[in-house]
Design a protein around this motif. Structure first.
Motif, mmCIF file in Angstrom:
data_model
loop_
_atom_site.group_PDB
_atom_site.id
_atom_site.type_symbol
_atom_site.label_atom_id
_atom_site.label_comp_id
_atom_site.label_asym_id
_atom_site.label_seq_id
_atom_site.Cartn_x
_atom_site.Cartn_y
_atom_site.Cartn_z
ATOM 1 N N TYR A 58 0.882 -1.157 0.000
ATOM 2 C CA TYR A 58 0.000 0.000 0.000
ATOM 3 C C TYR A 58 0.923 1.211 0.000
ATOM 4 O O TYR A 58 1.390 1.656 1.049
ATOM 5 C CB TYR A 58 -0.910 -0.011 1.230
ATOM 6 N N ALA A 59 1.180 1.765 -1.182
ATOM 7 C CA ALA A 59 2.241 2.749 -1.352
ATOM 8 C C ALA A 59 2.038 3.981 -0.491
ATOM 9 O O ALA A 59 2.969 4.480 0.136
ATOM 10 C CB ALA A 59 2.355 3.133 -2.827
ATOM 11 N N GLY A 60 0.801 4.514 -0.475
ATOM 12 C CA GLY A 60 0.543 5.727 0.307
ATOM 13 C C GLY A 60 0.818 5.516 1.779
ATOM 14 O O GLY A 60 1.415 6.360 2.449
ATOM 15 N N GLN A 61 0.370 4.354 2.317
ATOM 16 C CA GLN A 61 0.598 4.063 3.732
ATOM 17 C C GLN A 61 2.092 3.870 4.020
ATOM 18 O O GLN A 61 2.594 4.300 5.059
ATOM 19 C CB GLN A 61 -0.185 2.809 4.133
ATOM 20 N N LEU A 62 2.787 3.212 3.088
ATOM 21 C CA LEU A 62 4.214 2.990 3.286
ATOM 22 C C LEU A 62 4.981 4.318 3.272
ATOM 23 O O LEU A 62 5.903 4.528 4.069
ATOM 24 C CB LEU A 62 4.754 2.054 2.205
ATOM 25 N N ASN A 63 4.575 5.240 2.380
ATOM 26 C CA ASN A 63 5.193 6.569 2.366
ATOM 27 C C ASN A 63 4.948 7.301 3.679
ATOM 28 O O ASN A 63 5.781 8.077 4.148
ATOM 29 C CB ASN A 63 4.652 7.384 1.189
ATOM 30 N N GLN A 64 3.759 7.060 4.253
ATOM 31 C CA GLN A 64 3.443 7.668 5.552
ATOM 32 C C GLN A 64 4.426 7.172 6.629
ATOM 33 O O GLN A 64 4.870 7.942 7.482
ATOM 34 C CB GLN A 64 2.005 7.298 5.942
ATOM 35 N N VAL A 65 4.777 5.873 6.589
ATOM 36 C CA VAL A 65 5.742 5.316 7.531
ATOM 37 C C VAL A 65 7.099 5.991 7.360
ATOM 38 O O VAL A 65 7.740 6.402 8.328
ATOM 39 C CB VAL A 65 5.875 3.790 7.333
ATOM 40 N N PHE A 66 7.543 6.131 6.060
ATOM 41 C CA PHE A 66 8.822 6.790 5.803
ATOM 42 C C PHE A 66 8.806 8.209 6.361
ATOM 43 O O PHE A 66 9.782 8.664 6.964
ATOM 44 C CB PHE A 66 9.112 6.831 4.304
ATOM 45 N N MET A 67 7.682 8.922 6.141
ATOM 46 C CA MET A 67 7.557 10.302 6.608
ATOM 47 C C MET A 67 7.698 10.366 8.127
ATOM 48 O O MET A 67 8.449 11.189 8.669
ATOM 49 C CB MET A 67 6.207 10.878 6.166
ATOM 50 N N ASN A 68 6.960 9.482 8.850
ATOM 51 C CA ASN A 68 6.998 9.502 10.317
ATOM 52 C C ASN A 68 8.401 9.241 10.849
ATOM 53 O O ASN A 68 8.882 9.928 11.755
ATOM 54 C CB ASN A 68 6.038 8.452 10.877
ATOM 55 N N ILE A 69 9.079 8.244 10.294
ATOM 56 C CA ILE A 69 10.409 7.889 10.792
ATOM 57 C C ILE A 69 11.420 8.983 10.459
ATOM 58 O O ILE A 69 12.252 9.364 11.297
ATOM 59 C CB ILE A 69 10.854 6.531 10.206
ATOM 60 N N LEU A 70 11.364 9.526 9.236
ATOM 61 C CA LEU A 70 12.317 10.572 8.838
ATOM 62 C C LEU A 70 12.097 11.853 9.634
ATOM 63 O O LEU A 70 13.053 12.532 10.020
ATOM 64 C CB LEU A 70 12.199 10.841 7.338
ATOM 65 N N VAL A 71 10.824 12.225 9.879
ATOM 66 C CA VAL A 71 10.535 13.430 10.679
ATOM 67 C C VAL A 71 11.101 13.259 12.089
ATOM 68 O O VAL A 71 11.703 14.183 12.648
ATOM 69 C CB VAL A 71 9.020 13.703 10.720
ATOM 70 N N ASN A 72 10.911 12.059 12.674
ATOM 71 C CA ASN A 72 11.457 11.806 14.013
ATOM 72 C C ASN A 72 12.982 11.888 14.007
ATOM 73 O O ASN A 72 13.601 12.384 14.955
ATOM 74 C CB ASN A 72 11.015 10.429 14.511
ATOM 75 N N ALA A 73 13.611 11.371 12.950
ATOM 76 C CA ALA A 73 15.072 11.433 12.850
ATOM 77 C C ALA A 73 15.549 12.884 12.776
ATOM 78 O O ALA A 73 16.528 13.268 13.424
ATOM 79 C CB ALA A 73 15.542 10.646 11.626
ATOM 80 N N ILE A 74 14.838 13.711 11.958
ATOM 81 C CA ILE A 74 15.210 15.133 11.835
ATOM 82 C C ILE A 74 15.029 15.837 13.176
ATOM 83 O O ILE A 74 15.880 16.626 13.608
ATOM 84 C CB ILE A 74 14.381 15.806 10.728
ATOM 85 N N ASP A 75 13.905 15.552 13.864
ATOM 86 C CA ASP A 75 13.664 16.151 15.190
ATOM 87 C C ASP A 75 14.778 15.770 16.161
ATOM 88 O O ASP A 75 15.269 16.609 16.933
ATOM 89 C CB ASP A 75 12.315 15.676 15.749
ATOM 90 N N ALA A 76 15.188 14.485 16.138
ATOM 91 C CA ALA A 76 16.238 14.015 17.048
ATOM 92 C C ALA A 76 17.561 14.715 16.763
ATOM 93 O O ALA A 76 18.285 15.106 17.687
ATOM 94 C CB ALA A 76 16.400 12.494 16.920
#
Length: 721
Positions: free
Chosen positions: A599-617
């Motif tokens: 499910y491409a849209g949902q998978l992109n959402q996962v990438f977004m969440n993890i990358l945003v957390n990495a940038i915040d960290a």
């Protein structure tokens, strides 16, 4: 001289020659006999020498194999000329290191002085000198105790030629003697200082030994009963029981224990004793007497009587109450105890005593150790009845003490809380089910919220992308024509300047005012910049459409790298260098991945969440001045696994995540971010998308100051289509 005289002389010479030959023959015979006799003597001497060598070798072998240390010294300078293997072991050095040396080379000076003095004493007196015990210290630091004999060996004139020294190591023997003496002293001390009375009897019941405590216990002097029968001090009613007890020991040849009888003290009063008796067996295996130990149990018997009286008062109590003596033997149980556990006093003792109703041996030991130390114990335990029924008990256990503080009994009060515990367990189970239901509702709620949020966001992103895309395409398409037109105009201006280098004054002023040369140079650059900007807008629009994937809500084989790149495009503004921190470097280590069904849209959402957390960290790490490397980095690695599975690893070099937080990362509504900055749903939804929607796994590996890494594994093809 005349011929006649010559003949006479010749005759005389011939006569003398014959005499010489005869004498010579006799001499040869004598020499031959001497040679024969000499050869016999030589042969005999060789035989004697061989026998002597054999005897010497035999004696040497005997000396070498002797278990005691043998030394032979020269009588003149007291140097060693012979030693055996036992001597080497005793001295702690080899024969090569002993021979030719004296005592001063092998032992401390004080010991060598003593040995030399005794050597001289033996040589002077020509008698054997014996040293019963002598302590020496060997070269290797060992201390030995020796029994030494020094014997002078005399020559044919009766003068000392050698000194034979035999040293027997008696160290172990002396140690054994000391240990035996210590053991005997210890045993004697134990017997003489025992609180109980120890005795020995003949088969006829005559005392042959009584320990000192006999007097303390009963008031009699030991001399009053040694050689006398035991019967006079036993209560008349108990004499038959005592005789039967001893007869059983004699008949079985085995120890008997637990005899309880009354004994008469010297003051005329009676007390209770318990006795254990063992047989004394001779070398033929026959019982020839008795030995045993007696303990005064008068106080215990009095206590039992008192406790039995007290028991009448507690028979009506609803709690199960049991009383035991200090040894753990049950002496009383109220009716409630018998009804609850199904044991009478005798039945419980036959089953092993009060410990038999416990189910946990370790817990049982703790409880009995506690109350035997004089302390109380209170708590909940699991017990069992005589028929094996499990019972939950609220136990209160304690020790009963006399006026001197001595423990005289153990008591336990047992309240049956089985039904209460069952009700509590039922309530706990209901609470667990409610908690699980609540978590399920929270999970569903978070999923619905996020799904609605992402659906609205996706529609908004798609709408914005569509609205932007049309005018951007119009601008981008017209830029090509504008570029062509402007080049034609610039060519025309250039041609005009070549053919009319001196225009009228008014045109010259306008050229100067407008800085025509600059316009000709800058206008193509301006158009190129506009083209790059339009292309950038088109890429962002494409990334927004790829990220939202509204047209791909169902399973579809997609390029995972394209989804990651589109997410990075959207987040590019957060990766750029800012005034307060450097650019965040993104390192891509892409493997050769096939198209992945997801499910491409949902998978992109996962990438977004993890990358945003990495940038915040990383931003938090930069603000605190702490990074695992100087340059903030996000590393993205992809690879194909066997079997049909891919792995995506997204890591940063920030501060890392403490263990207590890492364990709750995927819980709904859990967040460490300030209010308004995080909902606590991102990673929870990501976990559901990976594990439930894609049948994969999502885990985080991190520790403080070591950065964080999220590992995603999903199958290449989905089985639950």
């Amino acid at each position: 001289m005349s011929i006649e005289e010559l003949n006479q002389e010749l005759t005389s010479l011939q006569q003398r020659l014959k005499e010489i030959e005869i004498a010579n023959a006799q001499l040869r015979n004598e020499l031959l006999e001497c040679n024969i006799q000499l050869q016999q003597e030589i042969n005999e001497r060789q035989q004697v020498e061989e026998k002597l060598q054999t005897a010497q070798h035999f004696m040497y072998s005997i000396i070498q194999t002797m278990p005691v240390a043998v030394f032979v010294k020269d009588a003149t300078d007291l140097r060693f000329v012979l030693c055996n293997r036992a001597a080497e072991e005793l001295a702690g050095v080899s024969a090569e290191e002993i021979l030719g040396k004296n005592d001063y080379d092998l032992f401390p000076k004080e010991e060598a002085d003593f040995f030399t003095q005794r050597d001289k004493e033996a040589l002077t007196s020509k008698k054997v000198v014996e040293i019963p015990e002598e302590v020496i210290h060997t070269k290797n630091g060992e201390t030995r105790i020796l029994h030494i004999k020094k014997t002078p060996i005399l020559d044919t004139q009766g003068q000392p030629k050698y000194l034979l020294v035999i040293r027997e190591d008696i160290t172990k023997h002396k140690q054994a003697q000391a240990a035996l003496a210590a053991s005997e002293a210890k045993f004697r001390s134990l017997v003489e200082n025992a609180n109980d009375a120890i005795y020995a009897l003949t088969l006829d019941g005559i005392f042959t030994y009584l320990s000192p405590n006999f007097t303390n216990m009963f008031g009699y002097e030991i001399s009053e009963f040694l050689g006398q029968s035991f019967v006079p001090i036993i209560h008349s009613e108990d004499v038959p029981t005592c005789i039967a007890f001893l007869n059983k020991v004699a008949q079985t040849g085995k120890k008997q224990a637990g005899l309880e009888i009354r004994i008469k003290r010297k003051d005329g009063t009676y007390g209770w004793i318990t006795s254990n008796t063992s047989p004394v067996i001779d070398t033929n295996g026959q019982v020839v007497g008795f030995q045993g130990i007696t303990r005064d149990i008068t106080e215990r018997k009095q206590t039992e009587k008192a406790l039995l009286r007290i028991s009448k008062a507690i028979e009506s109590v609803s709690d199960a109450i049991g009383i035991a003596d200090p040894t753990g033997k049950s002496i009383y149980q109220n009716p409630a105890f018998i009804q609850l556990f199904g044991y009478t006093v005798d039945e419980l003792n036959a089953a092993g005593g009060p410990a038999a109703i416990y189910t946990n041996p370790k817990e049982t030991k703790i409880i009995f150790n506690t109350i035997n130390s004089g302390q109380s114990w209170r708590g909940e335990v699991t017990m069992q009845s005589s028929i094996g029924r499990t019972i939950q008990i609220d136990l209160r256990a304690d020790a009963i003490k006399d006026s001197q503080g001595n423990i005289i009994a153990l008591v336990g009060s047992h309240t049956d809380i089985t039904e209460r515990k069952q009700a509590e367990n039922k309530l706990k189970q209901q609470a667990i089910e409610l908690e699980q239901t609540l978590k399920k509702l929270q999970k569903t709620q978070s999923h619905l919220i996020q799904s609605e949020k992402m659906s609205s966001l996706g529609q908004l992103v798609a709408g914005v992308a569509h609205e932007i895309n049309n005018p951007v395409n119009f601008i981008y398409g017209n830029l090509v024509h504008a570029n062509s037109y402007i080049h034609e105009i610039l060519n025309l201006v250039q041609l005009y300047r070549q053919n009319y280098p001196n225009p009228v004054l008014e045109i010259q002023k306008e050229i100067k005012k407008s800085d025509l040369d600059f316009l000709i140079e800058d206008l193509p650059k301006l158009l190129s910049s506009m083209e790059l900007g339009a292309e950038r807008i088109r890429q962002i629009v494409a990334s927004l459409r790829t990220f939202s994937r509204l047209d791909e809500a169902e399973l579809k084989a997609v390029d995972i790298h394209q989804g990651i790149d589109s997410t990075l495009m959207i987040l590019e503004h957060r990766l750029k260098k800012k005034s307060h921190h450097p650019q965040i470097e993104v390192i891509k280590d892409y493997g050769n991945l096939p198209l992945v069904e997801c499910y491409a849209g949902q998978l992109n959402q996962v990438f977004m969440n993890i990358l945003v957390n990495a940038i915040d960290a990383l931003e938090d790490s930069l603000s605190q001045g702490e990074l695992t490397h100087n340059q903030p980095q996000i590393r993205i690695c992809t690879q194909k696994l066997i079997p049909q599975q891919i792995m995506i690893r997204i890591s940063d070099n920030g501060l890392g995540i403490p263990e207590q937080i890492r364990q709750r990362l995927f819980d709904p509504f859990f967040t460490t971010k300030p209010v308004g900055k995080g909902t606590g749903l991102g990673l929870s939804i990501s976990y559901q998308i990976i594990t439930e929607r894609h049948g994969g796994s999502l885990k985080c590996i991190s520790s403080p100051n070591q950065g964080a890494e999220f590992i995603i594994k999903i199958p290449i093809e989905q089985s639950n289509k």
